[in-house]
Design a protein around this motif. Structure first.
Motif, PDB file in Angstrom:
ATOM      1  N   GLN A   1       0.611  12.206 -19.682  1.00  0.00           N
ATOM      2  CA  GLN A   1       0.988  10.900 -20.200  1.00  0.00           C
ATOM      3  C   GLN A   1       2.321  10.396 -19.637  1.00  0.00           C
ATOM      4  O   GLN A   1       2.771   9.310 -20.001  1.00  0.00           O
ATOM      5  N   ASN A   2       2.946  11.195 -18.765  1.00  0.00           N
ATOM      6  CA  ASN A   2       4.285  10.864 -18.254  1.00  0.00           C
ATOM      7  C   ASN A   2       4.228  10.444 -16.784  1.00  0.00           C
ATOM      8  O   ASN A   2       3.485  11.019 -15.978  1.00  0.00           O
ATOM      9  N   TYR A   3       5.028   9.440 -16.460  1.00  0.00           N
ATOM     10  CA  TYR A   3       5.189   9.040 -15.071  1.00  0.00           C
ATOM     11  C   TYR A   3       6.195   9.977 -14.395  1.00  0.00           C
ATOM     12  O   TYR A   3       7.146  10.465 -15.028  1.00  0.00           O
ATOM     13  N   THR A   4       6.009  10.248 -13.116  1.00  0.00           N
ATOM     14  CA  THR A   4       6.860  11.197 -12.393  1.00  0.00           C
ATOM     15  C   THR A   4       7.249  10.639 -11.018  1.00  0.00           C
ATOM     16  O   THR A   4       6.627   9.700 -10.515  1.00  0.00           O
ATOM     17  N   VAL A   5       8.284  11.236 -10.444  1.00  0.00           N
ATOM     18  CA  VAL A   5       8.598  11.038  -9.032  1.00  0.00           C
ATOM     19  C   VAL A   5       8.761  12.422  -8.399  1.00  0.00           C
ATOM     20  O   VAL A   5       9.405  13.301  -8.965  1.00  0.00           O
ATOM     21  N   ARG A   6       8.149  12.602  -7.256  1.00  0.00           N
ATOM     22  CA  ARG A   6       8.241  13.887  -6.545  1.00  0.00           C
ATOM     23  C   ARG A   6       9.071  13.683  -5.286  1.00  0.00           C
ATOM     24  O   ARG A   6       8.790  12.805  -4.466  1.00  0.00           O
TER      25      ARG A   6
ATOM     26  N   GLU B   1       0.815  -1.215   0.000  1.00  0.00           N
ATOM     27  CA  GLU B   1       0.000   0.000   0.000  1.00  0.00           C
ATOM     28  C   GLU B   1       0.848   1.263   0.000  1.00  0.00           C
ATOM     29  O   GLU B   1       0.488   2.280  -0.578  1.00  0.00           O
ATOM     30  N   THR B   2       2.005   1.225   0.686  1.00  0.00           N
ATOM     31  CA  THR B   2       2.854   2.423   0.801  1.00  0.00           C
ATOM     32  C   THR B   2       3.946   2.502  -0.257  1.00  0.00           C
ATOM     33  O   THR B   2       4.773   3.399  -0.221  1.00  0.00           O
ATOM     34  N   ALA B   3       3.955   1.540  -1.207  1.00  0.00           N
ATOM     35  CA  ALA B   3       5.051   1.492  -2.179  1.00  0.00           C
ATOM     36  C   ALA B   3       5.134   2.758  -3.015  1.00  0.00           C
ATOM     37  O   ALA B   3       6.222   3.244  -3.326  1.00  0.00           O
ATOM     38  N   GLN B   4       3.999   3.326  -3.373  1.00  0.00           N
ATOM     39  CA  GLN B   4       3.995   4.494  -4.251  1.00  0.00           C
ATOM     40  C   GLN B   4       4.693   5.695  -3.608  1.00  0.00           C
ATOM     41  O   GLN B   4       5.270   6.527  -4.302  1.00  0.00           O
ATOM     42  N   SER B   5       4.661   5.755  -2.274  1.00  0.00           N
ATOM     43  CA  SER B   5       5.273   6.893  -1.581  1.00  0.00           C
ATOM     44  C   SER B   5       6.685   6.588  -1.098  1.00  0.00           C
ATOM     45  O   SER B   5       7.272   7.380  -0.364  1.00  0.00           O
TER      46      SER B   5
ATOM     47  N   PHE C   1      17.430  10.340  -2.580  1.00  0.00           N
ATOM     48  CA  PHE C   1      16.166  10.873  -2.088  1.00  0.00           C
ATOM     49  C   PHE C   1      15.113   9.773  -1.990  1.00  0.00           C
ATOM     50  O   PHE C   1      15.162   8.774  -2.717  1.00  0.00           O
ATOM     51  N   VAL C   2      14.163   9.987  -1.091  1.00  0.00           N
ATOM     52  CA  VAL C   2      12.932   9.198  -1.059  1.00  0.00           C
ATOM     53  C   VAL C   2      11.861  10.015  -1.774  1.00  0.00           C
ATOM     54  O   VAL C   2      11.676  11.197  -1.471  1.00  0.00           O
ATOM     55  N   CYS C   3      11.188   9.381  -2.741  1.00  0.00           N
ATOM     56  CA  CYS C   3      10.266  10.109  -3.606  1.00  0.00           C
ATOM     57  C   CYS C   3       8.880   9.468  -3.599  1.00  0.00           C
ATOM     58  O   CYS C   3       8.686   8.359  -3.100  1.00  0.00           O
ATOM     59  N   GLU C   4       7.925  10.183  -4.186  1.00  0.00           N
ATOM     60  CA  GLU C   4       6.567   9.691  -4.354  1.00  0.00           C
ATOM     61  C   GLU C   4       6.311   9.475  -5.835  1.00  0.00           C
ATOM     62  O   GLU C   4       6.515  10.386  -6.654  1.00  0.00           O
ATOM     63  N   PHE C   5       5.892   8.267  -6.181  1.00  0.00           N
ATOM     64  CA  PHE C   5       5.634   7.919  -7.581  1.00  0.00           C
ATOM     65  C   PHE C   5       4.269   8.461  -8.000  1.00  0.00           C
ATOM     66  O   PHE C   5       3.302   8.419  -7.244  1.00  0.00           O
ATOM     67  N   GLY C   6       4.189   9.010  -9.229  1.00  0.00           N
ATOM     68  CA  GLY C   6       2.929   9.564  -9.712  1.00  0.00           C
ATOM     69  C   GLY C   6       2.887   9.654 -11.214  1.00  0.00           C
ATOM     70  O   GLY C   6       3.720   9.077 -11.931  1.00  0.00           O
ATOM     71  N   LYS C   7       1.918  10.406 -11.710  1.00  0.00           N
ATOM     72  CA  LYS C   7       1.750  10.556 -13.150  1.00  0.00           C
ATOM     73  C   LYS C   7       1.266  11.965 -13.447  1.00  0.00           C
ATOM     74  O   LYS C   7       0.391  12.498 -12.759  1.00  0.00           O
ATOM     75  N   LEU C   8       1.850  12.567 -14.475  1.00  0.00           N
ATOM     76  CA  LEU C   8       1.476  13.908 -14.905  1.00  0.00           C
ATOM     77  C   LEU C   8       1.175  13.840 -16.396  1.00  0.00           C
ATOM     78  O   LEU C   8       2.081  13.701 -17.213  1.00  0.00           O
TER      79      LEU C   8
END
Length: 315
Positions: free
Chosen positions: A287-292, A262-266, A278-285
């Motif tokens: 059509q592109n996948y992102t890490v914040r 459940e916490t893998a994305q963060s 860094f520790v990042c949060e996986f996401g999507k913007l």
């Protein structure tokens, strides 16, 4: 172990992980020279008081070097110790050569400082090792400083090592500054070499850390040449899967779907050259996948967090 308290501290940790902390040669040498010039008169006064006869302490050289070269010019007979500080286990490596040891032994035990001393061409005796330790203590105290500029060394210094032990002792390599102090009488002269990692010198003497968040580019460029600044670094982002037993892993088959925690994305990790930054949060913007970026990676905290599930499983 806690996470860095400011972006400036986080950048320092990243620099250390990637290439080893170092500074511009002229800046590092200038800082080391100022430190040595302040310490030399204090050392001369303390040694003269300890010995009861005057000895001369002068600054012979200040240059950039490597920690691993601390004993490279000491000859076959020397004594060495490594002093820790509150921030480093090897904040200062001290090496005294045979002529300097002979001078100290001669003057300490009533020898005439105006006459040449016999050179030491054998393994050091216990008394000679103890005297070398005394000299190291005086040197470390003189260089340590006080207040905000203090190196915060852990004193007293460890007992000096010599012979095979000193020659085979593994030194953690890295960019360093070498300070060579001469110890002389009218008839003889020897040296004490002080080797400090540049990261220690920069951390204790650099007053530009609090320059502000708007000067990030200048802060990086102050520590690297333009050639290094233009080099490229490949970044890799990875995301952790669920924790499985070795038995589960052995049972994997082609086409099997693996579920994320459940916490893998963060908990995505951003790395470069095999070092996690860094520790990042996986996401999507779009059509592109992102890490914040969430916060700098803390290896100590990660180790502690890794123990918690194991402890819970045993319970």
């Amino acid at each position: 172990m806690t996470s860095p308290g400011s972006p400036a501290e986080a950048r320092s940790l990243i620099i250390e992980r990637l290439v080893g902390d170092s500074g511009e040669a002229a800046q590092v040498i200038g800082t080391g020279r100022a430190m040595a010039e302040r310490a030399a008169p204090l050392l001369q006064k303390s040694l003269t008081s300890e010995l009861g006869v005057p000895v001369t302490v002068d600054l012979r050289a200040v240059e950039v070097s490597r920690v691993s070269e601390a004993r490279s010019r000491a000859g076959d007979t020397f004594a060495m110790t490594i002093v820790a500080s509150s921030t480093s286990s090897d904040a200062m490596t001290l090496v005294i050569d045979a002529p300097a040891i002979a001078i100290m032994i001669c003057t300490l035990f009533g020898g005439d400082p105006d006459l040449p001393v016999s050179p030491i061409e054998r393994d050091l005796s216990q008394i000679e090792i103890d005297v070398s330790t005394m000299v190291f203590q005086q040197v470390a105290q003189a260089l340590n400083g006080s207040g905000r500029r203090s190196l915060d060394l852990r004193l007293p210094v460890p007992r000096a090592m010599s012979g095979t032990e000193a020659k085979r002792h593994v030194l953690r390599d890295g960019a360093a500054i070498r300070i060579v102090l001469g110890i002389s009488t009218p008839a003889d002269s020897g040296t004490v070499t002080v080797m400090m990692p540049q990261r220690v010198v920069l951390a204790s003497r650099d007053s530009a850390v609090a320059a502000g968040e708007n000067d990030q580019g200048a802060s990086w460029r102050a520590r690297f040449s333009e050639e290094v600044m233009r080099s490229t670094v490949a970044l890799e982002a990875t995301m952790p899967l669920a924790r499985l037993t070795l038995g589960d892993l052995a049972g994997f088959e082609i086409g099997q779907v693996i579920e994320f925690e459940e916490t893998a994305q963060s908990q995505a990790r951003l790395s470069a050259r095999g070092k996690t930054l860094f520790v990042c949060e996986f996401g999507k913007l779009g059509q592109n996948y992102t890490v914040r970026i969430r916060h700098p990676y803390d290896a100590g905290q990660d180790f502690i967090d890794g123990l918690m599930p194991a402890a819970a499983g045993r319970a």
